[in-house]
Write a protein that holds these residues in place. Structure first.
Motif, short mmCIF file in Angstrom:
data_model
loop_
_atom_site.label_atom_id
_atom_site.label_comp_id
_atom_site.label_asym_id
_atom_site.label_seq_id
_atom_site.Cartn_x
_atom_site.Cartn_y
_atom_site.Cartn_z
N LYS A 223 0.94 -1.22 -0.06
CA LYS A 223 0.01 0.11 0.07
C LYS A 223 0.99 1.23 -0.06
O LYS A 223 0.48 2.18 -0.73
CB LYS A 223 -0.79 -0.23 1.30
N LYS A 224 1.96 1.35 0.72
CA LYS A 224 2.94 2.40 0.85
C LYS A 224 3.61 2.69 -0.44
O LYS A 224 3.55 3.69 -0.94
CB LYS A 224 3.85 2.00 2.05
N VAL A 225 4.07 1.53 -1.26
CA VAL A 225 4.64 1.85 -2.63
C VAL A 225 3.66 2.18 -3.57
O VAL A 225 3.95 3.09 -4.24
CB VAL A 225 5.06 0.31 -3.04
N PHE A 226 2.50 1.80 -3.41
CA PHE A 226 1.35 2.23 -4.34
C PHE A 226 1.14 3.75 -4.13
O PHE A 226 0.83 4.59 -5.15
CB PHE A 226 -0.10 1.36 -4.16
N GLU A 227 0.99 4.03 -2.94
CA GLU A 227 0.66 5.68 -2.71
C GLU A 227 1.73 6.60 -3.06
O GLU A 227 1.70 7.69 -3.27
CB GLU A 227 0.04 5.95 -1.40
#
Length: 346
Positions: A223-227
């Motif tokens: 999720k962190k990478v996506f955001e």
């Protein structure tokens, strides 16, 4: 060879004997059979002249008709032309209307819509089914295909998931002008661990929904990478995609390519139409081409593409136009123009 031309039973033979007692009889066929054979041979010649099977008689025969259907002038090409003319006469009123109507107007006309559904089926089978599958069910590739080729060859057209919009005009634009979206390769911008993490997050969004995936601690790293990477720039903060860019909705269960972790990793790593040799290729060709004078150069013209657009829309996944809200208004009282006040300019 035996010199005795008669068998033991007294029936004449040809004189040839094998294995001591095997001889050829010379019995003649019955006269009625010979007459039938002769008549058949004559009829073959007559029929060939009436209905030529070889292209040596340009007029169809060497003599005028003798009262039988087609005699004197018949050829297979002429019969085909006659049948085609009858068919065109039935179709022409519909075709004339389609030429001057928009796809949306055709869809709204029940008779034209039904006509186009039948005509569009043939066009779809001839031009679209090779990639999209018969009736739009898709053509799935797996097994022996390379990883970059696995998944659907082209999108399924039966569902309501559209990369570039599913309104009737959107479908017409996709067919006529083609589509070629791009997803950049991340092989040089993200580490392998980051790609693996975001692949699991994308998979979780598809299976659980975005809200549940956002709360799932096991995919928090993804999720962190996506955001923080460039994912949201194309797929949006809600991961539902953008029709203007043709980016996919990552929160549903519809997959254009292989939806396994390995397949998602492949797509993120090498991209789509990115130029990387391992990238996935997804190109919708241009079906309407014209020269500088406006003459159609492509196999399909505007009329054919309108038929295809309506046919695909009626698969069931087409998006309806959102009607503008109707605002209720109170009728103003009728005022005599002579007694009406004059408004001052602002």
């Amino acid at each position: 060879m035996s010199e005795n031309h008669d068998s033991a039973s007294g029936v004449p033979t040809s004189g040839h004997v094998w294995d001591d007692d095997l001889a050829d009889f010379v019995n003649q066929p019955p006269k009625w059979w010979m007459l039938g054979l002769t008549a058949s041979a004559i009829w073959v010649v007559v029929y060939l002249l009436m209905y030529p099977s070889v292209p040596f008689a340009t007029s169809g025969t060497f003599f005028k008709g003798i009262g039988l259907p087609g005699t004197g002038q018949w050829t297979a090409i002429k019969e085909l032309a006659t049948d085609q003319a009858e068919l065109d006469a039935v179709r022409q009123p519909f075709e004339d209307k389609i030429k001057v109507m928009t796809p949306a107007a055709i869809l709204a006309d029940d008779k034209l819509s039904e006509y186009v559904s039948r005509a569009g089926k043939v066009l779809f089978s001839d031009n679209c089914a090779a990639c999209h599958g018969q009736n739009g069910v898709g053509t799935f590739q797996s097994g022996k295909f390379a990883m970059r080729e696995q998944g659907y060859m082209a999108p399924i057209l039966l569902d309501d998931d559209w990369l570039y919009g599913g309104k009737i005009d959107d479908i017409y634009t996709s067919i006529s002008g083609g589509r070629q979206g791009v997803m950049v390769a991340h092989v040089d911008t993200l580490k392998a661990a980051e790609i693996d993490a975001v692949a699991h997050y994308v998979k979780a969004m598809s299976e659980e929904g975005k809200l549940a995936a956002d709360k799932d601690a096991t995919v928090a790293a993804g999720k962190k990478v996506f955001e923080t990477s460039d994912c949201t720039a194309c797929h949006g903060a809600d991961a539902k995609g953008m029709a203007a860019m043709g980016s996919a909705n990552l929160t549903d269960k519809v997959w254009r390519f292989d939806g396994s972790i390995a397949g998602i990793t492949q797509t993120i790593t090498y991209g789509v139409n990115s130029g990387n040799p391992e990238a996935r290729v997804a190109i919708m060709p241009v079906w309407l081409k014209k020269d500088e004078h406006g003459q159609v150069l492509s196999k399909l013209d505007e009329t054919a593409i309108k038929k295809l657009a309506v046919y695909v829309y009626k698969f069931g996944g087409g998006q309806k136009e959102v009607a503008a809200p109707v605002v209720a208004s109170v009728a103003a009282p009728v005022v005599d123009a002579a007694s009406a006040p004059v408004a001052e300019p602002k």
